[in-house]
Design a protein around this motif. Sequence first.
Motif, PDB file in Angstrom:
ATOM      1  N   ARG A  53      78.325  39.495  23.668  1.00 31.59           N
ATOM      2  CA  ARG A  53      79.727  39.671  23.582  1.00 31.59           C
ATOM      3  C   ARG A  53      80.815  38.213  23.382  1.00 31.59           C
ATOM      4  N   TYR A 259      78.679  38.187  13.540  1.00 37.48           N
ATOM      5  CA  TYR A 259      79.518  38.188  14.540  1.00 37.48           C
ATOM      6  C   TYR A 259      80.894  39.193  13.826  1.00 37.48           C
ATOM      7  N   TRP A 268      91.075  41.622  16.646  1.00 36.77           N
ATOM      8  CA  TRP A 268      89.928  41.513  17.870  1.00 36.77           C
ATOM      9  C   TRP A 268      90.551  42.211  19.055  1.00 36.77           C
ATOM     10  N   ARG A 271      88.608  45.003  20.402  1.00 33.53           N
ATOM     11  CA  ARG A 271      86.437  44.977  21.021  1.00 33.53           C
ATOM     12  C   ARG A 271      86.787  44.302  22.028  1.00 33.53           C
ATOM     13  N   CYS A 274      87.423  46.837  25.129  1.00 28.77           N
ATOM     14  CA  CYS A 274      86.236  47.304  25.825  1.00 28.77           C
ATOM     15  C   CYS A 274      85.456  46.214  26.539  1.00 28.77           C
ATOM     16  N   GLN A 275      85.597  44.767  26.397  1.00 30.27           N
ATOM     17  CA  GLN A 275      84.457  44.001  26.711  1.00 30.27           C
ATOM     18  C   GLN A 275      85.119  43.934  28.188  1.00 30.27           C
TER      19      GLN A 275
END
Length: 277
Positions: A53, A259, A268, A271, A274-275
Amino acid sequence: GTLTKPWGMARLNELLTRIVHENPLGADAIAKGIENDEFRLFMQPKVRLPGGRITGFEALVRWNHPRLGLQSPINFIPLAEQSGLIEPLTRWILGRAADVLAGWKSEGIDAQVSVNLSTRNLMSLTVADEFAEIVRARGLDCSCFILELTESAAITNLVDALDILVRLRLKQFALSIDDFGTGYSSLAQLQRLPFSELKIDRSFVSACAASAEATNTIRAIVELARRLELDLVAEGVETEAVERTLIGLGITHAQGFRYGRPEPAEVWSPRLRCQVA
Ligand code: C2E
Ligand code: CA
Ligand code: CA
Ligand code: CA
């Protein structure tokens, strides 16, 4: 022709001056580049292990040179340091990093950004006030930023730099020792300095899956960090084998091509959304 003409000192000097002035990666070009907004900030994710994460980013500068294209920092940071232009450049970098964080914050995304400093940045007594002003002007807290200093830089100029480091710490900036393991910091120095994070140098990290010596070095650093209550980040993680070894050693934060590579911040955003979701 011209080649047979005598070359007096004056002529030579004139020519030399011209070459220096026309150096496409020279100090004048850097100064012009800052003015013309030619620099770009790339972001490389820092992740939690296990799981991957994203917890933050390291800001890495590039120069989108009008003639030469995208330039690596190793081609211009040393001259920026020597010429003093690292000061306006670092202010620009911190400002851009703060713009990015402010944008994400408005979407409900929390992240930290690490910014690299040079020794030269620690020679100005006003730097803590300047940096805090840059950050607060974007409605952010200084605690969203980690300032990275290489181990050699942190130690060589210790006496002069310590005062500045304390001022930055008092503003709530976090401080990290970059490339840890390559210099000679003593336990006593580490205890005295207001750092909160060590970044284990890539040379040990990339070797740790294959070399017992590198593994033992990291094991010693893990123990040191635990005793001094410092956060640890492993940089330069490229393979699953290295990741597995690091997890086995108790490392919980990592950075590296495995990563993500340094990319413009927009890359970024999806992503990160989404987190959060
Ligand atoms: P650094 O602070 O040690 O930054 C990490 C460098 O390692 C970056 O190179 C990054 O792209 C590279 N890297 C990250 N993960 C991996 C990996 O898994 N494998 C390998 N092989 N490399 C990896 P970059 O961006 O070329 O930067 C080089 C150096 O230039 C930095 O080393 C830092 O010392 C300096 N630098 C970059 N940006 C800035 C800046 O904004 N200010 C200052 N003062 N220095 C900067
Ligand atoms: Ca760094
Ligand atoms: Ca590093
Ligand atoms: Ca390095």
